[in-house]
Scaffold this active site. Sequence first.
Site, PDB file in Angstrom:
ATOM      1  N   HIS A  17      63.726  66.213 170.978  1.00 39.40           N
ATOM      2  CA  HIS A  17      64.715  65.919 169.922  1.00 39.40           C
ATOM      3  C   HIS A  17      65.210  64.477 170.060  1.00 39.40           C
ATOM      4  O   HIS A  17      65.353  63.767 169.063  1.00 39.40           O
ATOM      5  CB  HIS A  17      65.945  66.826 170.058  1.00 39.40           C
ATOM      6  CG  HIS A  17      65.707  68.275 169.750  1.00 39.40           C
ATOM      7  ND1 HIS A  17      66.088  69.278 170.602  1.00 39.40           N
ATOM      8  CD2 HIS A  17      65.157  68.890 168.671  1.00 39.40           C
ATOM      9  CE1 HIS A  17      65.798  70.460 170.057  1.00 39.40           C
ATOM     10  NE2 HIS A  17      65.215  70.252 168.890  1.00 39.40           N
ATOM     11  N   LYS A  41      69.297  82.766 166.929  1.00 36.06           N
ATOM     12  CA  LYS A  41      69.199  84.026 167.683  1.00 36.06           C
ATOM     13  C   LYS A  41      69.021  83.696 169.165  1.00 36.06           C
ATOM     14  O   LYS A  41      68.250  82.806 169.507  1.00 36.06           O
ATOM     15  CB  LYS A  41      68.004  84.834 167.167  1.00 36.06           C
ATOM     16  CG  LYS A  41      68.372  86.287 166.947  1.00 36.06           C
ATOM     17  CD  LYS A  41      67.312  87.071 166.213  1.00 36.06           C
ATOM     18  CE  LYS A  41      66.055  87.263 167.023  1.00 36.06           C
ATOM     19  NZ  LYS A  41      64.918  87.681 166.236  1.00 36.06           N
ATOM     20  N   ARG A  90      55.527  68.913 166.006  1.00 42.93           N
ATOM     21  CA  ARG A  90      54.621  69.050 167.153  1.00 42.93           C
ATOM     22  C   ARG A  90      53.284  69.541 166.634  1.00 42.93           C
ATOM     23  O   ARG A  90      53.235  70.231 165.603  1.00 42.93           O
ATOM     24  CB  ARG A  90      55.187  70.054 168.165  1.00 42.93           C
ATOM     25  CG  ARG A  90      56.349  69.500 168.965  1.00 42.93           C
ATOM     26  CD  ARG A  90      57.203  70.584 169.544  1.00 42.93           C
ATOM     27  NE  ARG A  90      57.910  71.290 168.489  1.00 42.93           N
ATOM     28  CZ  ARG A  90      58.863  72.189 168.686  1.00 42.93           C
ATOM     29  NH1 ARG A  90      59.202  72.526 169.901  1.00 42.93           N
ATOM     30  NH2 ARG A  90      59.466  72.782 167.674  1.00 42.93           N
ATOM     31  N   SER A 128      63.201  74.084 172.703  1.00 50.86           N
ATOM     32  CA  SER A 128      64.481  74.598 173.205  1.00 50.86           C
ATOM     33  C   SER A 128      64.306  75.995 173.786  1.00 50.86           C
ATOM     34  O   SER A 128      64.863  76.314 174.841  1.00 50.86           O
ATOM     35  CB  SER A 128      65.517  74.657 172.080  1.00 50.86           C
ATOM     36  OG  SER A 128      65.785  73.383 171.594  1.00 50.86           O
TER      37      SER A 128
HETATM   38  P1  ADP Z   1      65.309  74.221 163.763  1.00 50.41           P
HETATM   39  O1  ADP Z   1      65.904  75.556 164.019  1.00 50.41           O
HETATM   40  O2  ADP Z   1      65.771  73.553 162.502  1.00 50.41           O
HETATM   41  O3  ADP Z   1      63.803  74.139 163.926  1.00 50.41           O
HETATM   42  P2  ADP Z   1      65.407  72.805 166.278  1.00 50.41           P
HETATM   43  O4  ADP Z   1      66.600  72.353 167.029  1.00 50.41           O
HETATM   44  O5  ADP Z   1      64.517  73.778 166.931  1.00 50.41           O
HETATM   45  O6  ADP Z   1      65.974  73.327 164.911  1.00 50.41           O
HETATM   46  O7  ADP Z   1      64.528  71.543 165.861  1.00 50.41           O
HETATM   47  C1  ADP Z   1      65.005  70.532 165.012  1.00 50.41           C
HETATM   48  C2  ADP Z   1      63.855  69.639 164.614  1.00 50.41           C
HETATM   49  O8  ADP Z   1      63.326  68.961 165.746  1.00 50.41           O
HETATM   50  C3  ADP Z   1      62.656  70.365 163.985  1.00 50.41           C
HETATM   51  O9  ADP Z   1      62.105  69.535 162.982  1.00 50.41           O
HETATM   52  C4  ADP Z   1      61.709  70.528 165.136  1.00 50.41           C
HETATM   53  O10 ADP Z   1      60.380  70.649 164.696  1.00 50.41           O
HETATM   54  C5  ADP Z   1      61.931  69.219 165.859  1.00 50.41           C
HETATM   55  N1  ADP Z   1      61.551  69.311 167.271  1.00 50.41           N
HETATM   56  C6  ADP Z   1      61.918  70.234 168.171  1.00 50.41           C
HETATM   57  N2  ADP Z   1      61.353  70.000 169.378  1.00 50.41           N
HETATM   58  C7  ADP Z   1      60.602  68.871 169.224  1.00 50.41           C
HETATM   59  C8  ADP Z   1      59.737  68.117 170.087  1.00 50.41           C
HETATM   60  N3  ADP Z   1      59.529  68.479 171.353  1.00 50.41           N
HETATM   61  N4  ADP Z   1      59.146  67.015 169.586  1.00 50.41           N
HETATM   62  C9  ADP Z   1      59.345  66.668 168.293  1.00 50.41           C
HETATM   63  N5  ADP Z   1      60.122  67.341 167.424  1.00 50.41           N
HETATM   64  C10 ADP Z   1      60.744  68.431 167.877  1.00 50.41           C
END
Ligand code: ADP
Length: 161
Positions: A17, A41, A90, A128
């Site tokens: 992120h 969740k 990803r 995450s």
């Molecule tokens: P959401 O529930 O909206 O997917 P996340 O916090 O999981 O929220 O992710 C927010 C954004 O960051 C999404 O676009 C996700 O694909 C991206 N993201 C999460 N992990 C990574 C990573 N390791 N590298 C690049 N982008 C990521």
Amino acid sequence: MNSAIYPGSFDPMTNGHLDIATRSSRLFENLIIAVYKTPPKGALFSTAERVKMVEEATSHLPNIVVEAFSGLVVEAARQRGTMFIVRGLRAGSDFEYEFEMFLMNQKLAPDIEVVALMSALEYQFVSSSRIKEVAQLGGDVTSLVPPGVARMLAERIQMSF
Ligand code: ADP
């Protein structure tokens, strides 16, 4: 005018992120990191904690602000006067979901554009949910998350024993 919104759960924020946030902060004059108020969740952290960890991890980037929000991302973008939504991609795992979201958002707000940044190689497998799983099983995730997040994770996991 030249601003973007980067929405997500950030439960917790990872170096993946942070990489997307850092790179988009170079593309836009202002970047709003919008933390979903509705916890995902199996959430480990409250909204306030997630906002705090994102703020701490990005405090060295002066053109980033962090806010909690609820409702539609396109509405949050509109309310903040921005036309761009940033997402991270990803290899493999994100494309279909993000494409579907993009098509829905385009129906809702055709004037708002999605800017998808490809994940750097070292963060391709950082998520995450995996971080939470490994940390809860006692694994060391300190190289995969910002230092403040590593601290908060350690505290939270200790509390649950
Ligand atoms: P959401 O529930 O909206 O997917 P996340 O916090 O999981 O929220 O992710 C927010 C954004 O960051 C999404 O676009 C996700 O694909 C991206 N993201 C999460 N992990 C990574 C990573 N390791 N590298 C690049 N982008 C990521």
